[in-house]
Design a protein around this motif. Sequence first.
Motif, mmCIF file in Angstrom:
data_model
loop_
_atom_site.group_PDB
_atom_site.id
_atom_site.type_symbol
_atom_site.label_atom_id
_atom_site.label_comp_id
_atom_site.label_asym_id
_atom_site.label_seq_id
_atom_site.Cartn_x
_atom_site.Cartn_y
_atom_site.Cartn_z
ATOM 1 N N GLU A 256 68.754 -88.381 11.488
ATOM 2 C CA GLU A 256 68.325 -89.281 10.061
ATOM 3 C C GLU A 256 68.314 -90.640 11.067
ATOM 4 O O GLU A 256 69.527 -91.196 12.181
ATOM 5 C CB GLU A 256 69.660 -89.396 9.528
ATOM 6 C CG GLU A 256 70.285 -88.083 9.484
ATOM 7 C CD GLU A 256 71.278 -87.863 8.200
ATOM 8 O OE1 GLU A 256 72.450 -88.357 8.388
ATOM 9 O OE2 GLU A 256 71.391 -86.860 8.167
ATOM 10 N N GLU B 67 77.117 -85.882 13.668
ATOM 11 C CA GLU B 67 76.209 -86.560 12.491
ATOM 12 C C GLU B 67 75.032 -85.489 12.472
ATOM 13 O O GLU B 67 74.141 -85.364 14.035
ATOM 14 C CB GLU B 67 75.640 -87.458 12.439
ATOM 15 C CG GLU B 67 77.094 -88.692 11.927
ATOM 16 C CD GLU B 67 76.403 -89.873 11.241
ATOM 17 O OE1 GLU B 67 75.869 -90.360 11.711
ATOM 18 O OE2 GLU B 67 77.946 -90.802 11.973
ATOM 19 N N ASP B 68 73.609 -85.679 12.331
ATOM 20 C CA ASP B 68 72.356 -84.966 12.328
ATOM 21 C C ASP B 68 71.532 -86.292 13.108
ATOM 22 O O ASP B 68 71.768 -87.405 12.754
ATOM 23 C CB ASP B 68 71.634 -85.399 11.586
ATOM 24 C CG ASP B 68 70.316 -84.447 11.877
ATOM 25 O OD1 ASP B 68 69.719 -84.274 12.624
ATOM 26 O OD2 ASP B 68 69.599 -83.915 10.222
ATOM 27 N N ARG C 99 75.628 -90.811 16.779
ATOM 28 C CA ARG C 99 75.474 -90.133 15.686
ATOM 29 C C ARG C 99 75.762 -88.453 16.141
ATOM 30 O O ARG C 99 76.545 -87.302 15.723
ATOM 31 C CB ARG C 99 74.696 -90.404 15.059
ATOM 32 C CG ARG C 99 74.321 -90.729 14.523
ATOM 33 C CD ARG C 99 72.613 -91.272 13.006
ATOM 34 N NE ARG C 99 71.819 -91.124 14.109
ATOM 35 C CZ ARG C 99 71.388 -92.812 14.063
ATOM 36 N NH1 ARG C 99 71.789 -93.651 14.181
ATOM 37 N NH2 ARG C 99 69.630 -92.165 14.969
#
Length: 137
Positions: free
Chosen positions: A135, A131-132, A126
């Motif tokens: 999460e 992406e964060d 991720r």
Amino acid sequence: MQRRNTKQRTLILDIVRAHGDHPTAEDIYRDVHEQNPKVSRGTVYRNLNLLEETGDIISIEVPGGNRFDRRCDPHAHVICCSCSAVCDAMIEHDHALDDMVEKQTGYIITRHETLFYGLCPACQKRKAQGEDATETA
């Protein structure tokens, strides 16, 4: 005090033992509830604590709440700093550390835990994709 082995406790232990991962109490509750909707969340949590006290399972403290492990033999764990996933680290448990710490401190060591912290493969992916990583999937 001797505690009787209830059907609920047996079900909870069977579910923990059936997990190949390190489930949360909530994961275990969901699985118990699927098999017996009459078992309350409080019953699951109380019995997880009892099973830990009796040495039938262990718990691993992680951010966001404990994870439970069916393996009670001395072994190390790796914890993801992002999503709190837990996995076993297949390294030999070093009992010599117990002796070393006893000599240094005067304590009688009854057990020790080895924990490693890092970023799990899913969070690494991720993060690499922008992406964060905090999460969860």
